[in-house]
Structure formats: structure tokens, C-alpha cells
Write an enzyme that holds these catalytic residues in place. Sequence first.
Site, short mmCIF file in Angstrom:
data_model
loop_
_atom_site.label_atom_id
_atom_site.label_comp_id
_atom_site.label_asym_id
_atom_site.label_seq_id
_atom_site.Cartn_x
_atom_site.Cartn_y
_atom_site.Cartn_z
N ASP A 87 0.87 -1.18 0.00
CA ASP A 87 0.00 0.00 0.00
C ASP A 87 0.90 1.23 0.00
OD1 ASP A 87 -2.39 1.59 0.41
OD2 ASP A 87 -1.66 1.86 2.46
N ASP B 84 -1.48 -0.59 6.23
CA ASP B 84 -1.66 -0.08 7.59
C ASP B 84 -3.06 0.40 7.90
OD1 ASP B 84 -1.69 2.18 5.95
OD2 ASP B 84 -0.85 3.46 7.53
N ASP C 68 -7.15 -1.86 4.24
CA ASP C 68 -6.19 -2.88 3.81
C ASP C 68 -6.47 -4.25 4.44
OD1 ASP C 68 -4.68 -1.05 2.30
OD2 ASP C 68 -3.63 -0.38 4.10
#
Length: 748
Positions: free
Chosen positions: A451, A636, A640
Site C-alpha cells: 500500500d 496499515d 487494507d
Amino acid sequence: MFPILQKPLAVDPVCGMKVDPDRAAGSSAHEGQTYFFCSKGCVAKFGTNPAKYLHPEAVPEPMAEDSASIEYTCPMDPEVRQIGPGVCPKCGMALEPATFSLEALEQENPEYADMRRRFFLSAPVVLIFLVLMISGLHAPLVEIIAATPVVVWAGWPLFQRGWASIRNRNLNMFTLIATGTGTAYLYSVVATLAPGIFPASFRDAHGKVAVYFEPAAVIVALVLLGQVLELRARGQTASAIRSLLGMAPKTARRIRQNGVEEDIPLAQVRVGNALRVRPGEKVPVDGVIVEGSSAVDESMITGEPIPVEKTTGSRVTGGTLNGPGAFVMKAEHVGADTLLSRIVKMVSEAQRSRAPIQRLADVVAGWFVPAVVAVAVVTFIVWAIWGPAPRMAYALVNAIAVLIIACPCALGLATPMSIMVGTGRAATLGILIRSAEALESLERVDTLVLDKTGTLTEGKPKLVSSADREVLRLAASVERLSEHPLAAAIVNAAAEQHLALSAATGFLSITGRGVVANVEGHKVEVSNTPSPEFRERAEGLMRDGQTVVYVSVDDRPAGILGIADPIKASTREAIDNLHREGLRIVMLTGDTRAVADVVAEKLSIDEVRAEVLPAAKAETIAELQKQGRIVAMAGDGINDAPALARAHVGIAMGSGTDVAIETAGITLVKGDLRGIVRARRLSQATMRNIRQNLFFAFVYNLIGIPVAAGILYPFFGILLSPIIASAAMTLSSVSVITNALRLRKVAV
């Protein structure tokens, strides 16, 4: 105590005894589970519905935190659970606490103390036998007197476990030891007291019947020595946990509302307490600094030795070491809610989990002991029929050697010992591994999906380009009334430059455009409306991945501000190392393609997937998996979590949300991608260590058992003494644990 329903009767899954009011030793509740004890002290775990097994009016009583109420488990078989210390009914090994506490780790293992006492008391007798061997003397009556206390008293726990293994139908190493030494001892007793009953096939050329008190006693002593060494080495596998637990201070200095300060036990600290931390002291609990500043050594949770500067508003973690400054903090997380406690719990659970590679050892171990017994029987028959005189004596000695040398314990310890040391080592590096499966899978990962926001970048917008200080001051004076994330970046930048902000009046937020207010008699507007005067500069900032904010004063363009989410300082190094590890890096982000491409170019990322909706992140992981890739996902945020769960290995940034951390198999406490490099290298080292252990265990038995059976005798005249077989068996288990302990110092 709980009243237990008499019908239906519960059956203890460990020993098979029924649990009813007449035979029950008691029951209690712990961590949402209800436990019932049979009269033998075994424990049956029946789930979270106590009403099914208890009277409806029964109210659970809290468990006392003493050695009699701590749950213990087997290091080789985590499914075996028992309240209080003891031995595993399956493998016969000493049980260990299922969850660690500093008090439990500081106490001497009662099993270790008992085995050590029995060994040292039997050692002088073994010396007597050595003297007899060297002098060539044989005194059967002296030998029976000397051997009996060693075999019967010192070896009693071995025979107890051997008998329990037969009764529970879980044959293990103690089955073989008890059978071998027991047969040698009983045979020798009969041969000493009634030698006349033995036929010629048992007698040597002088007509005497050989006795084997010496092997029986020495084997017991060697097995006890092996248990002492093994238990001591197993205790060292918890050194990482012991180190973490030892970092928590015993007391905290609390400041009362009237200003009086007092030292109190750590257990008495409550959320909201004001605590003073003086130079050189450990931070007692998790919290935030409300007064003062210092540099704090956080290496115990991040693995990084450089102290971190802390000022008012900074968060501090319990167990970290304060530097030269002093500060007052407000307690936010105490007891089991502190990061240190959560780390210890997570590592404990990981150490008790089973890696997929363990399945092979489990299958082999299930057939191993019966196979060894069968080989011993065949060995006895072959030597009894075709062996030299005295045939029966040779048959007995070689059958005993086969039973003694086989050690399923080494096979069973191969995986769990490495997992324990590996996960403990990871914790000291700021890497929390939730399960052995995650540790094993990480080694095979070939694709890493990252990410962007909060993983590759800081996750907080920051002003990186500014026209001049005056434009920034006016913009910040307006933006401090706004709740937009970009506004916070502008205000923080002004604060860092110590700019004096002015009061803003007539504040107005224009949806989709920006904000406007009056500052010092001027109309100041901060918006996303492009200004031709700054087009060229704005385009340059946007090509660099910055978000451009336009500032106008009294409707005239005054300047532009460039805001970006900075790439973490350690990200480039981490990506380069991951590439060297052979991983393909994929960036997954909901940000625009332009911004994503800029970040990807700076970091040399292999593939970019931009403008991905949160719900589609897991679908992207699934797509990569369909291509045959072993995928790890690092993120995080809450959005996600589905992707982290879908990946073969989910990696959460410790600076992220609790949802992501709870979903992931691995957590990087510091949120530094270099932790992935360390975790992967540690995974490779751990799996290599496990394969070495399994190889040693398999090869040891493949070579040792045939040699003990006498396969070399027809060619070289070599027979393996049961004493040598016992020493080899002892060393096999110790060598496996010693090899696992090397992981404590592996370079990652």
C-alpha cells in the site's frame, strides 16, 4: 469450584477418564474457556458455553495467578493443555507455561530441578561401574545393590512415563527407554538370583549367564543427563520473552492531584494517572508526554539503537528506556493493554503454533515407535536363531540397543524449537510474528504488494514547497480553522518555522474549492483554483507528485504551496534490498495515477495499480495468486484488512490501525519496511534450521537403528553397546535444540 452436571458425563480427552461430581478435582474459567479436571489432574477444554456443562446458576470465579492455576502445554503438541506443571501424556516431555509471565520464567523449572537431583545422585554409582569395568572385576551382588537405586529410584520418572505411554496408547521415547532398561535390569536380577533357570543359549563359554546391571544403570544416568541438558536448553529458547518481560519496570512514580509524588507497584497504575519519568528510568506504561522532553531508547520494540527525541504530545511505550531528560506522562494503556504485553502475548501464541512443515514429522512420529519395537523384535529373533554363542545374550543386548538408540524426541523437537527461537528473535527486532505458518510462508513469497499511503510514505501530508514565509503565514492563519488534512500540513509547517499567526474572521469553507477568511484586514483565500501566473511552477510541482494549493490576497494571486505525503526515509533502502532478495514489488493505491507513477519511479517499483477502490484490493491479491504467485501484502489502514487477510502473508505496519494489525500474520512494530527484509531473512534462516534439524533426526535414526541391530557385525565384527546407544540418543535431542539456539544470533 463449579458444580458439574452429572448427565451427560464428560470424558477427559487426555486420559479417557470420566469427569463427574464424584471424581472431579474441580473446574474453573479462564480466557473465555471452561476447564474441567478429572481426578488425575488432567484438563478437558470444552469451549465457551459453560451452561452446557455447569448448573445455570454457577458463576465463574477468577483464576488465581499461581503455579497451580497457570495453563501449561506441550512444546511438541500445543493441543495438549493442563492446569499446573506436569508431563505430556502423549510424548512424555515436561510441559511449559502456555503464556509467559516474568514470575513464571524466574522460577526454577520443577521438572529440571527433579531431573538434575536424580542425575547427580546417580552419578557416583555410575563411577563405581566404571571402576569395575576398568579393573575387569565382576561382582553381581555388588552390581545389583549399586544398580537398584539408580534404576528403580532415579529412573522411576522414566518408567512412569513409559507406562503412561502404553496406558494412553501414545508410544514415545519413554516407551523405548523403559522397555530397554527395564528388560536389562529385570533379566540381570533373575540371572543373579536364579542363574540355574537359564538354558545353554544364555551362557558363555565358561557357563556363566551375563548380567547387564551396568548398561541399565548407565543408560538411566545418561537419559537423566539428557533430560537435564534438554530442559536447560529449552529454557534458553524463551530468552527473548524473558528479555522482553524483564524490560518492564517494577514500579512507577505517580503524581497525585495535590502534587504529592509516590512510587507505586506497576500493577496499581491506572489509565489517566500522571507519571513522572526521570533520567535513566524505564517508561512504566504506554502514554503521552504532557510536560518535558527527552530522548528515549526504543530498541526493545523497534530493534533500532538510535534514541528517539520526545517532546510534549509525543507517545511513549512502556519498557523503553528514558535518556537524559525528564518528563511527565499521562497513562493511556496499562496492564495487558500495553504494547509490551501485547508483544509478549503474540510471541507466546506464535511459539505454540504449528508450522505446516511439522506435518511430515507428525506422520513419521506416529509410526516411528511401533516400527522401532518391531525392528527390536526382529533383531532379537535373528540373533536368537543365527547369532553366535551365547545367542540369547546377543539377541537381548542388540534388541535393547535398538530400543535405546531410537529417539522420536529429536524428530518432534526439530520444528517447535526452531519456531520458538525464531519468533523470539524476531520480537527483539521489532517484528511480531502471529503464527508459525506465517513465518514459513514468508520464505516462499515471490511477490510483495505494498500500500502507498502510510506504508511507502509517511501517511501524513506535509508542506514541501512554499512561495515565501508571509504567504505561508497568511494561509496558515486561515487554515487553522479548517479540518481538512491539507490544512493541518500548512498549519504544522508554519509552527515549525515559528511564524506568528493572526486571527481570522468571516471564515467560509467552499465545498470542492477551498477556504476564505479575513486576516489583518485582507481577504485571504486558499483554494485549488489554478492561477495562470503560477502555471509553470505548479506543473513542475505536480510532476513531482505534489498537491498544489493556490493562495490569493484581496483576489490577487500571492503564491502557491506544494503539499505531498513524503516517502519514508528508509523506504528506498528497503525496496532495493527486497529487489536483491528476488521479490517483485507491486504498489497498490487508491491515489491518482499521476501521483502513484511519481512515487513508483522514485522507488523503482515493478508494477503500479492506482485508483484502486478499497473493496478491490483483495481482488487484486486474488488475481496475483491465480497467476501462481506467492503473495505478501503490507498495509496499515482499515481498508487494507481484507487484502491482508487474503494474502498468503499479511504484514501490518505497527503505526497503523488495530484492525490491520489483528488481521495480519506479521506486524512491523516501527512501521519500517526494512523490517520485511529482516523478517524474510529470519524466515529463511528458521526454515533452513528446521530442515537441518529434521535431516539430523532422520539420518540419525536411519544410521543408528541398523547399526544398533548389528548390521555391521557380519562384516566388521562391530556391535553397538547399549551404553553408547544411550549416549547417542541423548546427544540427538540436545543437538537439535542446540542447533535451534543458533537462531538467536543469526545475522538478518
